[in-house]
Design a protein around this motif. Sequence first.
Motif, short mmCIF file in Angstrom:
data_model
loop_
_atom_site.label_atom_id
_atom_site.label_comp_id
_atom_site.label_asym_id
_atom_site.label_seq_id
_atom_site.Cartn_x
_atom_site.Cartn_y
_atom_site.Cartn_z
N THR A 199 0.80 -1.33 0.18
CA THR A 199 0.08 -0.07 -0.01
C THR A 199 0.72 1.28 0.00
O THR A 199 0.46 2.24 -0.72
CB THR A 199 -0.99 0.08 1.06
N ARG A 200 1.99 1.20 0.77
CA ARG A 200 2.73 2.48 0.77
C ARG A 200 3.50 2.47 -0.41
O ARG A 200 3.65 3.55 -1.24
CB ARG A 200 3.74 2.32 1.78
N VAL A 201 3.86 1.27 -1.08
CA VAL A 201 4.41 1.72 -2.40
C VAL A 201 3.60 2.30 -3.56
O VAL A 201 3.99 3.10 -4.46
CB VAL A 201 5.04 0.33 -3.03
N ALA A 202 2.13 1.75 -3.43
CA ALA A 202 1.30 2.32 -4.49
C ALA A 202 1.14 3.62 -4.27
O ALA A 202 0.70 4.25 -5.00
CB ALA A 202 -0.05 1.44 -4.10
N ARG A 203 1.21 4.08 -3.19
CA ARG A 203 1.34 5.50 -2.90
C ARG A 203 2.59 6.33 -3.27
O ARG A 203 2.56 7.59 -3.04
CB ARG A 203 0.81 5.90 -1.39
N GLY A 204 3.63 5.69 -3.60
CA GLY A 204 4.74 6.39 -4.18
C GLY A 204 5.83 6.48 -2.96
O GLY A 204 6.96 6.97 -3.16
N ASP A 205 5.56 5.64 -1.97
CA ASP A 205 6.68 5.56 -0.73
C ASP A 205 7.57 4.40 -1.19
O ASP A 205 7.08 3.33 -0.57
CB ASP A 205 5.93 5.60 0.54
N LEU A 206 8.53 4.72 -1.67
CA LEU A 206 9.50 3.62 -1.95
C LEU A 206 10.57 3.43 -0.77
O LEU A 206 11.55 2.40 -0.93
CB LEU A 206 10.32 3.83 -3.40
N SER A 207 10.26 3.91 0.32
CA SER A 207 11.01 3.53 1.38
C SER A 207 10.58 2.53 2.33
O SER A 207 11.02 2.06 3.36
CB SER A 207 11.44 4.74 2.47
N ALA A 208 9.51 1.92 1.88
CA ALA A 208 8.75 0.95 2.63
C ALA A 208 9.58 -0.39 2.62
O ALA A 208 10.33 -0.62 1.63
CB ALA A 208 7.21 0.61 1.91
N GLU A 209 9.69 -1.21 3.88
CA GLU A 209 10.43 -2.16 3.92
C GLU A 209 9.77 -2.90 5.16
O GLU A 209 9.27 -2.33 6.24
CB GLU A 209 11.75 -1.89 4.47
N ARG A 245 13.25 1.05 -6.11
CA ARG A 245 14.23 2.45 -5.72
C ARG A 245 15.33 2.67 -6.68
O ARG A 245 15.60 3.76 -7.07
CB ARG A 245 14.65 2.19 -4.25
N GLU A 246 16.15 1.53 -7.11
CA GLU A 246 17.20 1.59 -8.02
C GLU A 246 16.59 2.26 -9.27
O GLU A 246 17.24 2.94 -9.89
CB GLU A 246 17.80 0.37 -8.19
N HIS A 247 15.39 1.56 -9.71
CA HIS A 247 14.96 1.95 -11.13
C HIS A 247 14.65 3.51 -11.02
O HIS A 247 14.72 4.20 -12.04
CB HIS A 247 13.72 1.22 -11.41
N GLU A 248 13.84 3.96 -10.04
CA GLU A 248 13.62 5.27 -9.74
C GLU A 248 14.74 6.29 -9.65
O GLU A 248 14.66 7.44 -10.34
CB GLU A 248 12.51 5.56 -8.73
N ARG A 249 15.78 5.73 -9.06
CA ARG A 249 16.98 6.66 -9.03
C ARG A 249 17.65 6.58 -10.30
O ARG A 249 18.06 7.75 -10.65
CB ARG A 249 18.03 5.85 -8.04
N LEU A 250 17.80 5.63 -11.22
CA LEU A 250 18.27 5.72 -12.53
C LEU A 250 17.40 6.34 -13.31
O LEU A 250 18.01 7.40 -14.16
CB LEU A 250 18.37 4.19 -13.17
N ARG A 251 16.25 6.50 -12.99
CA ARG A 251 15.24 7.21 -13.87
C ARG A 251 15.45 8.58 -13.65
O ARG A 251 15.25 9.62 -14.44
CB ARG A 251 13.77 6.95 -13.75
N ASP A 252 15.52 8.99 -12.36
CA ASP A 252 15.84 10.51 -12.03
C ASP A 252 17.08 10.77 -12.56
O ASP A 252 17.09 12.05 -13.01
CB ASP A 252 15.96 10.68 -10.20
#
Length: 586
Positions: free
Chosen positions: A293-303, A327-334
Amino acid sequence: MTGRTVKRGLAARLDLIPIAPRTMLELRVRWVLLIVVATANLGGALVVLLFATFVIPDPPIHGIEHVRLVNTVAFFSYPVLAGPVAMATGLVLWRPVIRLARDGGVPDAVQRRAVLLGPLRLTLLVGMLWMVGAVGWAALDAALFNARMATKVGSTCLLGAITTCTLVYLLSERLLRPAAALALKSAPPASAAAPSAAPAASPTPDGTVPGEVRLPGVTTRVMLAWALGTAVPVFGLLCVGVAALVTPGIRTTQLALTILALGTTAIGVGTGVTFLAVRAIADPIKAVRGGMTRVARGDLSAEVQVYDASEVGQLQAGFNDMVAGLREHERLRDLFGRHVGEEVADLAFEHDIELGGETRDVAVLFVDLAGSTRLAETRSPDQVVELLNAFFAVVVRVVGAHAGWINKFEGDAALAIFGAPSGLDDAAGAALGAARELGRRLREEVPGVAAGIGVSAGPVVAGYIGAEQRFEYTVIGDPVNEAARLSDLAKSHDERVLASGTVVGLAAEAEAGQWRLGRNIILRGRGRPTRLALPCPPDRAVLDAADAEPAAPDGQRDPRRFPRLPRPRVPVRRRPVAEGEPDAAG
């Protein structure tokens, strides 16, 4: 008094006792060995007492009171002998677990195996002691009385062993989750979705990997709950039926009471044990669901915390691996978006890349630093870099606020595009507004430098230029050359901003009224004349700036045109200015 205050006070008192636990986790681990084992054995003993007294009738035997006295003494004597053995052996087996709970840190292989296999080893130890007691008790009754009495006490001990072992495993596994999480933090269970960088050992035919800690999984836990909640009471009913067939004189009332007692026990114990077994499976799934649910809201710090080495732990570890990959994918995309622009990055992610382009009507803004050769001569390279970063920071913020994007940095110059790759209703007006604001902002925020700004508009080819191995998205056309020539010419004007009459004519009335047309001139390298346009002084503007459509704040875009999901930003470190070194902008 809060729970945290109570914990601190208890920990402070424990530190005064040399043999007492030093941490709450160590205290919890020792409680598992003491309280859980004692509670589970008490439950098993109650099952034996219930079945031997009320469920399974005594076989016909002479001197029944003497028989009961001997069995009672044996029943209460064996725990006195087996209890110390169980505690001593358990302390030896759990010594690495207690050391890990006390000292913390990264667990070694021995501690990790001891924690993960702790509930199973404790269950096997308790079960072995119960089997020894059952065999010894049955042998005693067989020697002193008869085989039917030995069968009765042996079967009741078997039921007690099943009850005790089930309770020991389910309770100890639940109470040891913090220690298991500590052990699995450094080496989570391998998930099928996350291949290891190191070569893995060949799996055995049953799918296990040599050296990997394997624990009872979901199926085994459910079967344990079924054994205690269903199999034991049903087995008791079978024993009652057999006893009723082979033993004459059993009254109907006694038989009915026995069946009612077994049914009530099955409902109560079955509910509790099934609840424990289901919670052992449901808790990790709920944690993973909350993380999703946290990931779906855009929170990629979920663990999620991994505290199980079975299939459930693989699910937890697999979720963490998935989020780490996101997180790695979004970091590369950023990073990719910072290199080529977010719009171009989105275009590359959402569509196939083909060399070539399409004709688009765009507006072009070119800004070039004046006197860059003199700057490089009079300042150190570090100072020049600091100055360029401050200069380009203003350019990027202003262009982005007007829905444009930086196509490229060319040494001490920058090329900005409005209207490609995403369309823009008033690209010419956006470019002109950005040019006026940029000229003012550079004078205010980077006063140590001067820059020429040129604006043009017209048809260009926008697309990917280069080879299959290396290419970039850019625009090619006469407006680019015209904007570059206008920026050179603007360096000799006080306003430092020039535009072509064409781009002013294409702009909306609100922005076009902020410019005044000048003379025609043939720019260097071009054959056709260009009519110059300069921004009006503030007191001569046709429209008040307050009546114009306001631009978005720095670095922001209209969310209706450019929706953006939250992305983790990659920190950019800036070199600190050394003591005594002049500021780059000064």
